[in-house]
Write a protein that holds these residues in place. Structure first.
Motif, PDB file in Angstrom:
ATOM      1  N   GLU A  42       0.840  -1.698   0.040  1.00 12.78           N
ATOM      2  CA  GLU A  42      -0.380  -0.158  -0.023  1.00 12.78           C
ATOM      3  C   GLU A  42       0.922   1.038   0.218  1.00 12.78           C
ATOM      4  O   GLU A  42       0.724   2.247  -0.966  1.00 12.78           O
ATOM      5  N   SER A  43       1.819   1.300   0.950  1.00 11.09           N
ATOM      6  CA  SER A  43       2.766   2.451   0.998  1.00 11.09           C
ATOM      7  C   SER A  43       3.186   2.923  -0.471  1.00 11.09           C
ATOM      8  O   SER A  43       3.028   3.819  -0.674  1.00 11.09           O
ATOM      9  N   ASN A  52       0.916   3.938  -3.064  1.00  9.93           N
ATOM     10  CA  ASN A  52       0.650   5.378  -3.517  1.00  9.93           C
ATOM     11  C   ASN A  52       1.731   5.801  -3.410  1.00  9.93           C
ATOM     12  O   ASN A  52       1.653   7.904  -3.596  1.00  9.93           O
ATOM     13  N   ASP A  53       3.213   5.330  -2.906  1.00 12.86           N
ATOM     14  CA  ASP A  53       4.147   6.219  -3.639  1.00 12.86           C
ATOM     15  C   ASP A  53       4.158   6.592  -5.407  1.00 12.86           C
ATOM     16  O   ASP A  53       4.735   7.610  -5.665  1.00 12.86           O
ATOM     17  N   ARG A 108      -4.827   8.219  -9.079  1.00 17.07           N
ATOM     18  CA  ARG A 108      -4.709   7.168  -7.636  1.00 17.07           C
ATOM     19  C   ARG A 108      -6.101   6.718  -7.737  1.00 17.07           C
ATOM     20  O   ARG A 108      -5.969   5.584  -7.206  1.00 17.07           O
ATOM     21  N   LEU A 165      -6.381   2.366  -6.619  1.00 14.72           N
ATOM     22  CA  LEU A 165      -6.785   1.953  -6.126  1.00 14.72           C
ATOM     23  C   LEU A 165      -8.395   0.960  -5.866  1.00 14.72           C
ATOM     24  O   LEU A 165      -8.544  -0.388  -5.268  1.00 14.72           O
ATOM     25  N   TYR A 189      -6.261  -1.997  -6.980  1.00 12.87           N
ATOM     26  CA  TYR A 189      -5.660  -2.644  -5.590  1.00 12.87           C
ATOM     27  C   TYR A 189      -6.882  -3.680  -5.241  1.00 12.87           C
ATOM     28  O   TYR A 189      -6.908  -4.564  -4.942  1.00 12.87           O
ATOM     29  N   VAL A 236      -6.722  11.976   6.508  1.00 11.38           N
ATOM     30  CA  VAL A 236      -6.016  10.807   5.643  1.00 11.38           C
ATOM     31  C   VAL A 236      -5.731  10.039   6.862  1.00 11.38           C
ATOM     32  O   VAL A 236      -5.781   8.596   7.162  1.00 11.38           O
ATOM     33  N   LEU A 282      -4.183   6.401   3.252  1.00 11.23           N
ATOM     34  CA  LEU A 282      -3.148   6.898   2.039  1.00 11.23           C
ATOM     35  C   LEU A 282      -3.254   7.462   0.430  1.00 11.23           C
ATOM     36  O   LEU A 282      -3.461   7.979  -0.686  1.00 11.23           O
ATOM     37  N   LEU A 283      -3.796   5.641  -0.229  1.00 13.45           N
ATOM     38  CA  LEU A 283      -4.369   5.593  -0.970  1.00 13.45           C
ATOM     39  C   LEU A 283      -5.275   6.209  -1.287  1.00 13.45           C
ATOM     40  O   LEU A 283      -6.092   6.096  -2.578  1.00 13.45           O
ATOM     41  N   ASP A 284      -6.408   6.600  -0.632  1.00 11.26           N
ATOM     42  CA  ASP A 284      -7.899   7.717  -1.061  1.00 11.26           C
ATOM     43  C   ASP A 284      -7.478   8.480  -1.900  1.00 11.26           C
ATOM     44  O   ASP A 284      -6.708   9.050  -1.826  1.00 11.26           O
ATOM     45  N   PRO A 332      -4.267  13.219   0.215  1.00  9.45           N
ATOM     46  CA  PRO A 332      -3.178  14.159   0.346  1.00  9.45           C
ATOM     47  C   PRO A 332      -3.695  14.581  -0.679  1.00  9.45           C
ATOM     48  O   PRO A 332      -3.140  16.032   0.306  1.00  9.45           O
TER      49      PRO A 332
END
Length: 422
Positions: free
Chosen positions: A116-117, A120-121, A128, A132, A135, A321, A399-401, A405
């Motif tokens: 997930e991190s 997100n990066d 995004r 998501l 995923y 977040v 953070l994937l929302d 961010p």
């Protein structure tokens, strides 16, 4: 959409393969323990151990990722999960299996944090949402298809564990061979739980109760299915139907909540889950059982992202977040308690006790929601954010929302609105 997820395809393939190997283990372990004569309470305790490991892993596994990097951490978590899966085939004892399930939870949380991190990066603001969605499809489709491996144990009892270990081990390959650069995992921001409760009691309570419902279901639904007379193939089909039903209804219900007062949609989902659970407790058969199972999955799976969206409606953009990450932990804590409550209910009532427990929890939450709606006005339409499907995995998933961010950054450039509490 395919072009948008192409840069992260190795991560999506890895999570699909890993979930195909590990997603059915809770079903398999429950069935094996019951066949060995373990009581429902013991089965519930073993199921709870997994969610306990998931909570601890969500809190601590990030330290391992920061220390050794994403690829090494991913390989270590997957290797340990594969070894744990093979160990089930060596010795069947509830105490050992409880320890193994705790280890499984730790490892799965570590894998989720890595993936997930990294997603997100790699995701750009414009892609995004597609990332998501990809995923979620990879995660839940892998989990659903993995249920079919249950049927492989007819010839030899160790085969499902061996197949699971093979699939879990194969999940390492796409990540280890990827040419994508692994990111640095940053410390996740946090919002005090008290602040969340003050801002949105319904959102926090709803996330916790949803964890209670789904923790009970994942831990003991296979036992329910067997005790009402389903064979192994039909049990696997029932679990698959519920998971796929859960994926199918999340988006339509979410869009409905964007158009109308989100609380009404949440309350309607809890009320419908209550009614459907009572129907399932009566132990229906045939097509009715599978139809009710699909409806149960569709409604109950949608509750978590709906409650997160409602909580975010009551928060400042800069808090959303971190708050979504905190709500994952609230959900996971509820999931750790769910199997124990359901096991006690099944011990007293029988197979239908699982869904009577779920019905009772849904009824209590519905009543609480009615009270909250009576004493607090709805969120104005212009303050209600768009619904986003969110996985119930680790705080990093927040953070994937797609609105996360960016909305947080935007809030630093605009005056903060006054948010009502209570």
């Amino acid at each position: 959409m395919f072009a948008m997820i192409l840069p992260v395809r190795s991560l999506l393939v890895a999570i699909f393969v890993m979930m195909a190997g590990s997603g059915f283990l809770s079903t398999l372990i429950g069935l094996r323990l019951e066949r060995a004569g373990s009581g429902t309470i013991i089965i519930g305790i073993v199921a709870t151990a997994y969610f306990g490991g998931l909570v601890l892993g969500a809190l601590r596994a990030g330290e391992v990722v920061r220390r050794v990097g994403h690829i090494r951490a991913f390989a270590a978590f997957v290797a340990l999960l594969s070894a744990s899966t093979l160990t089930y085939a060596l010795l069947q004892h509830p105490a050992l299996w409880m320890a193994l399930r705790f280890v499984d939870g730790l490892c799965v949380a570590g894998v989720f944090i890595c993936v997930e991190s990294w997603l997100n990066d790699r995701a750009e603001p414009a892609t995004r949402g597609a990332v998501l969605a990809g995923y979620m499809v990879a995660l839940y489709s892998g989990q659903a298809l993995g249920q079919l491996i249950l049927r492989s144990g007819n010839s030899a009892p160790q085969i499902p564990f061996e197949l699971a270990s093979i699939l879990i081990s194969l999940a390492i390959i796409p990540v280890c061979l990827t040419r994508a650069t692994a990111p640095q995992l940053e410390d996740a921001a946090s919002v005090p739980l008290r602040r969340l409760v003050e801002a949105s009691p319904l959102g926090v309570a709803g996330a916790g109760v949803t964890g209670l419902l789904l923790g009970a279901f994942y831990g003991l639904a296979a036992i329910y299915a067997r005790r009402i007379g389903l064979d192994l193939a039909d049990t696997a089909a029932f679990m698959t139907t519920v998971i796929l039903g859960g994926v199918a209804l999340q988006w339509p219900l979410g869009r409905l909540s964007d158009r109308y007062d989100r609380r009404r949609v949440i309350l309607a989902c809890f009320a419908a889950t209550w009614m459907i659970s009572i129907a399932l407790a009566s132990q229906p058969q045939g097509i009715l059982l599978f139809g009710l199972g699909a409806a149960f999955g569709g409604l109950s799976f949608a509750l978590y992202p709906l409650c997160v969206a409602y909580a975010n409606d009551r928060l400042l953009p800069a808090e959303r977040v971190a708050a979504s990450g905190q709500l994952v932990l609230v959900y996971s804590s509820g999931a750790a308690l769910g199997p124990l409550g359901a096991a006690a209910s099944m011990s007293m009532i029988g197979a239908g006790g699982l869904f009577l427990f779920i019905a009772l929890a849904s009824a209590v939450m519905f009543t609480f929601g009615i009270w909250r709606a009576a004493i607090r006005p709805p969120v104005p339409a212009d303050r209600q954010q768009d619904f986003q499907i969110l996985p119930r995995t680790t705080p990093v998933a927040a953070l994937l929302d797609p609105a996360g961010p960016e909305s947080a950054a935007a809030s630093t450039e605009q005056p903060q609105q006054q948010v009502t509490h209570g």
